[in-house]
Design an enzyme around this catalytic site. Structure first.
Site, PDB file in Angstrom:
ATOM      1  N   LYS A  42     -91.442  53.465 -31.140  1.00 39.15           N
ATOM      2  CA  LYS A  42     -91.237  54.922 -31.106  1.00 39.15           C
ATOM      3  C   LYS A  42     -91.444  55.527 -29.721  1.00 39.15           C
ATOM      4  CE  LYS A  42     -92.583  54.483 -35.694  1.00 39.15           C
ATOM      5  NZ  LYS A  42     -93.748  53.682 -36.088  1.00 39.15           N
TER       6      LYS A  42
ATOM      7  N   CYS B 111     -59.547  37.664  -8.533  1.00 35.96           N
ATOM      8  CA  CYS B 111     -60.553  36.904  -9.286  1.00 35.96           C
ATOM      9  C   CYS B 111     -60.476  35.426  -8.917  1.00 35.96           C
ATOM     10  CB  CYS B 111     -60.312  37.085 -10.781  1.00 35.96           C
ATOM     11  SG  CYS B 111     -61.225  35.908 -11.811  1.00 35.96           S
TER      12      CYS B 111
ATOM     13  N   CYS C 293     -59.187  33.201 -12.079  1.00 36.27           N
ATOM     14  CA  CYS C 293     -57.874  33.330 -12.716  1.00 36.27           C
ATOM     15  C   CYS C 293     -56.940  32.178 -12.300  1.00 36.27           C
ATOM     16  CB  CYS C 293     -57.232  34.676 -12.335  1.00 36.27           C
ATOM     17  SG  CYS C 293     -57.752  36.057 -13.404  1.00 36.27           S
TER      18      CYS C 293
ATOM     19  N   HIS D 235     -58.131  37.076 -18.021  1.00 31.84           N
ATOM     20  CA  HIS D 235     -59.226  37.725 -17.317  1.00 31.84           C
ATOM     21  C   HIS D 235     -59.897  38.803 -18.175  1.00 31.84           C
ATOM     22  CE1 HIS D 235     -61.325  38.970 -13.620  1.00 31.84           C
ATOM     23  NE2 HIS D 235     -61.090  40.220 -13.955  1.00 31.84           N
TER      24      HIS D 235
ATOM     25  N   ASN E 209     -73.816  33.096 -18.776  1.00 27.94           N
ATOM     26  CA  ASN E 209     -74.382  34.405 -18.458  1.00 27.94           C
ATOM     27  C   ASN E 209     -73.272  35.415 -18.667  1.00 27.94           C
ATOM     28  OD1 ASN E 209     -76.906  33.412 -17.585  1.00 27.94           O
ATOM     29  ND2 ASN E 209     -76.096  32.973 -15.546  1.00 27.94           N
TER      30      ASN E 209
ATOM     31  N   SER F 277     -71.518  37.459 -11.979  1.00 26.06           N
ATOM     32  CA  SER F 277     -70.855  38.168 -10.882  1.00 26.06           C
ATOM     33  C   SER F 277     -69.344  38.246 -11.073  1.00 26.06           C
ATOM     34  CB  SER F 277     -71.188  37.494  -9.552  1.00 26.06           C
ATOM     35  OG  SER F 277     -70.934  36.118  -9.616  1.00 26.06           O
TER      36      SER F 277
ATOM     37  N   HIS G 128     -64.526  37.433 -15.613  1.00 25.25           N
ATOM     38  CA  HIS G 128     -63.627  36.444 -16.223  1.00 25.25           C
ATOM     39  C   HIS G 128     -64.466  35.553 -17.147  1.00 25.25           C
ATOM     40  CE1 HIS G 128     -59.687  34.240 -15.912  1.00 25.25           C
ATOM     41  NE2 HIS G 128     -60.428  33.448 -16.666  1.00 25.25           N
TER      42      HIS G 128
ATOM     43  N   HIS H 207     -66.399  32.909 -18.613  1.00 26.55           N
ATOM     44  CA  HIS H 207     -66.740  31.562 -18.147  1.00 26.55           C
ATOM     45  C   HIS H 207     -68.193  31.240 -18.412  1.00 26.55           C
ATOM     46  CE1 HIS H 207     -68.415  33.871 -14.795  1.00 26.55           C
ATOM     47  NE2 HIS H 207     -69.039  32.787 -14.393  1.00 26.55           N
TER      48      HIS H 207
ATOM     49  N   GLN I  55     -71.281  27.859 -17.534  1.00 21.88           N
ATOM     50  CA  GLN I  55     -71.649  26.877 -16.519  1.00 21.88           C
ATOM     51  C   GLN I  55     -72.301  25.668 -17.167  1.00 21.88           C
ATOM     52  OE1 GLN I  55     -73.588  28.180 -12.874  1.00 21.88           O
ATOM     53  NE2 GLN I  55     -73.423  30.317 -13.525  1.00 21.88           N
TER      54      GLN I  55
HETATM   55  O1  LIG Z   1     -74.337  30.854 -10.803  1.00 23.20           O
HETATM   56  P1  LIG Z   1     -74.136  32.336 -10.750  1.00 23.20           P
HETATM   57  O2  LIG Z   1     -73.367  32.858 -11.915  1.00 23.20           O
HETATM   58  O3  LIG Z   1     -73.564  32.787  -9.440  1.00 23.20           O
HETATM   59  O4  LIG Z   1     -75.594  32.955 -10.798  1.00 23.20           O
HETATM   60  C1  LIG Z   1     -76.266  33.399 -11.941  1.00 23.20           C
HETATM   61  O5  LIG Z   1     -76.657  32.326 -12.794  1.00 23.20           O
HETATM   62  C2  LIG Z   1     -77.586  31.393 -12.242  1.00 23.20           C
HETATM   63  C3  LIG Z   1     -77.977  30.408 -13.332  1.00 23.20           C
HETATM   64  O6  LIG Z   1     -78.618  31.028 -14.424  1.00 23.20           O
HETATM   65  C4  LIG Z   1     -78.813  32.081 -11.649  1.00 23.20           C
HETATM   66  O7  LIG Z   1     -79.578  31.138 -10.931  1.00 23.20           O
HETATM   67  C5  LIG Z   1     -78.432  33.236 -10.722  1.00 23.20           C
HETATM   68  O8  LIG Z   1     -79.604  33.928 -10.323  1.00 23.20           O
HETATM   69  C6  LIG Z   1     -77.466  34.177 -11.446  1.00 23.20           C
HETATM   70  O9  LIG Z   1     -77.080  35.226 -10.598  1.00 23.20           O
END
Ligand SMILES: O=P(O)(O)O[C@H]1O[C@H](CO)[C@@H](O)[C@H](O)[C@H]1O
Ligand SMILES: O=P(O)(O)O[C@H]1O[C@H](CO)[C@@H](O)[C@H](O)[C@H]1O
Lengths: 350, 350
Positions: free
Chosen positions: A30, A52, A55, A115, A155, A163, A166, A168, A170
């Site tokens: 609250k 990009c 792309c 994209h 992410n 950043s 698009h 994606h 990792q």
């Molecule tokens: O690899 P990217 O997308 O540039 O970076 C992002 O993911 C990474 C992995 O979690 C992190 O270490 C970075 O701080 C984040 O900005």
């Protein structure tokens, strides 16, 4: 004095999967918020963006040219945190200054040539192609002699350090097992040795009986807000069958994984009617050549938002120095997520 | 192949204080940044803000009126995450769903009546008053039978979830020992049992010999970027004398603590010429009635910024699912911080 009630009274919950605690303060939701407001990411993007670097057909920072791919596309990260050719070596001064060289690989996976899409806006068959690529990469990387863990993640959203919008994800694959899967190995192994079943199989059994934290199900996967969730709308996607890794999934199970991801991320987007930010990733057995019968494939979703599209949860002073803390209960969050439609808000308002 | 070089090659470092690892990727700092840009907090604030719930004489959300205090001011948090009167109770289903009631106290500490100041802009004698209040609160809370840990901290800046720029910190004191100090207890105890000296005394000895990670010193405290730092400009403020808690500090040591905090936070502000955001806090012995000869008083500073006033480090996908990761080395950061003047940029440009 009233009896202890976990929907009202401050309490700690134990994360059976990693052995850590979270402080839950249900009464605190609250509190008025006068702090930082987030800016939701732009809604409209072109299907193709000439600027990009992900792309199809575009040139990346290092001069490489992307193929004109039509489904998924994977390549070595141009700015990888892990490199294959690190010379071996270590530092050890009195056990107080300890370091060791680390080698590995960083990969980038484009989910779609489009994209302007994200996972919740893609079709289940298209997400299935991402699942297949994850499996191929897990196999290819995990069988390399110096790769003992393969971390697949996404992410999503600028709020989560992404950043490029698009769609994606990792992969960071490396010689040592990172802390989080290492902790989960310890907990799962202890449970397996004691019970002869995986920790998550038994946990899933309890949750399916109670239903109060379950968000959605299909034949092969269940999505729930774990009892020990840290982030306000954190979820755990668990395989019904106790498989150790994604390569063991049968074709219909891979379809079901794609279905569960799609339905969950649609609910997420529908929660605040925005492209919902999160970090998510698969947790699977280490690829260290050992049997890992204790390991049970799952996926974590860690979204930062708390109350609205613009108010996030901050894991700061107490959380960094003490332990994680949450305001709303996992049961409340599960209820919110369960009540949402599985038609994407953009499709619904067209 | 070249020999392993920790200024160039990816490696892992071990945090001797909490037993965890961090991945260091020195080569990665060259990566371009196209992601989220932060907005630095406004520089100009009035000395008194009639709308601020922390300014002297103002009325808070719950109707309480602040005294017209002239130095520091402490009160119970109106929206505390911990409450003293939680009924006891617990949940345990098969060891998989485990929770227990938690009781405690949340306090807010105003550092100054001046709305427009922050610690680096306050005088050493005025910061000393904050140190004294921390000591008084530690003693008062830590001697309560149901309080076994007292966490004193500050969230500075909207980027760190701080919702009011009036200079203030918090105390969360509770029945159980939170995860971070619990881990530090394990590590420090093991070291003390083996060596008969505190882990941080020996670690400090090594750092003072090497000098490369030391940022500043005075007669009683040292500030350094720890070998295992996670955040880009993380620092550790360590007492030279192995005391367990802040109440054991002699008057000249309290002055020295105020001096070290002032000089460090001025350097922080001077790094990017902004009011530098961070979360910081004291780590001290648990107040559980046990002797804790292994505990060595220190303070952690966790600032989020990486490259500039607008580019932060995101601890997201890999970090949440794997383990923390950093780009620039701790040695590089220490060098940057060491090279900065100890005159605040606002004072210097006046
Ligand atoms: O690899 P990217 O997308 O540039 O970076 C992002 O993911 C990474 C992995 O979690 C992190 O270490 C970075 O701080 C984040 O900005
Ligand atoms: O108590 P505050 O300043 O309102 O809140 C801030 O600090 C707390 C303790 O670190 C966090 O739990 C909150 O997420 C953060 O916004």
């Amino acid at each position: 004095m009233a009896a202890f009630d976990s929907t009202e009274h401050p309490h700690r919950r134990f994360n059976a999967l990693n052995g850590e605690w979270v402080l839950v303060s249900p009464h605190r939701s609250k509190r008025p918020w006068q702090g930082q407001q987030e800016t939701p990411d732009a809604e409209q993007r072109p299907a193709y963006d000439p600027g990009c670097y992900l792309c199809p057909g575009n040139t990346r920072a290092n001069g490489a040219v992307n193929p004109t791919y039509t489904n998924t596309f994977v390549f070595d990260n141009d700015f990888a945190a892990l490199l294959p050719d690190t010379p071996a070596g270590f530092i050890d001064e009195s056990g107080l200054l300890r370091a060791e060289a680390e080698s590995g690989v960083g990969r980038v996976i484009c989910f779609s040539p489009r994209h302007d899409l994200t996972l919740p806006e893609m079709s289940t068959p298209d997400i299935r192609k991402v699942v297949d690529l994850w499996a191929d990469e897990f196999l290819a990387l995990g069988t390399q002699p110096d790769i003992n863990y393969v971390q697949i993640f996404e992410n999503k959203g600028t709020m989560m350090g992404c950043s490029n919008p698009h769609p994606h994800g990792q992969i960071w694959a490396q010689r040592t097992v990172p802390s989080e899967p290492a902790k989960e190995t310890v907990q799962q192994l202890a449970y397996y040795q004691q019970h002869g079943r995986t920790l998550l199989a038994d946990y899933l059994g309890i949750e399916l009986e109670k239903k109060e934290r379950v968000v959605l199900e299909n034949d092969h996967f269940v999505v729930l807000v774990p009892f020990w969730a840290v982030w306000p709308f954190e979820t755990l996607l668990v395989a019904r069958r106790p498989v150790q890794d994604i390569t063991q999934l049968a074709p219909e199970e891979r379809d079901a994984l794609a279905d569960a991801i799609r339905r969950l991320t649609i609910r997420y987007d529908n929660l605040f009617n925005i492209s919902f930010p999160y970090s998510a990733g698969l947790h699977q057995r280490p690829t260290d050549g050992q049997e890992h019968p204790e390991w049970h494939l799952h996926m974590h979703f860690y979204p930062p938002l708390l109350r609205s599209a613009t108010v996030r949860k901050f894991m700061v002073g107490y959380e960094m120095l003490g332990n994680p803390q949450r305001d709303i209960t996992p049961e409340f969050s599960a209820d919110r997520l369960r009540s949402l439609p599985e038609v994407h808000y953009k499709a619904a308002t067209q």
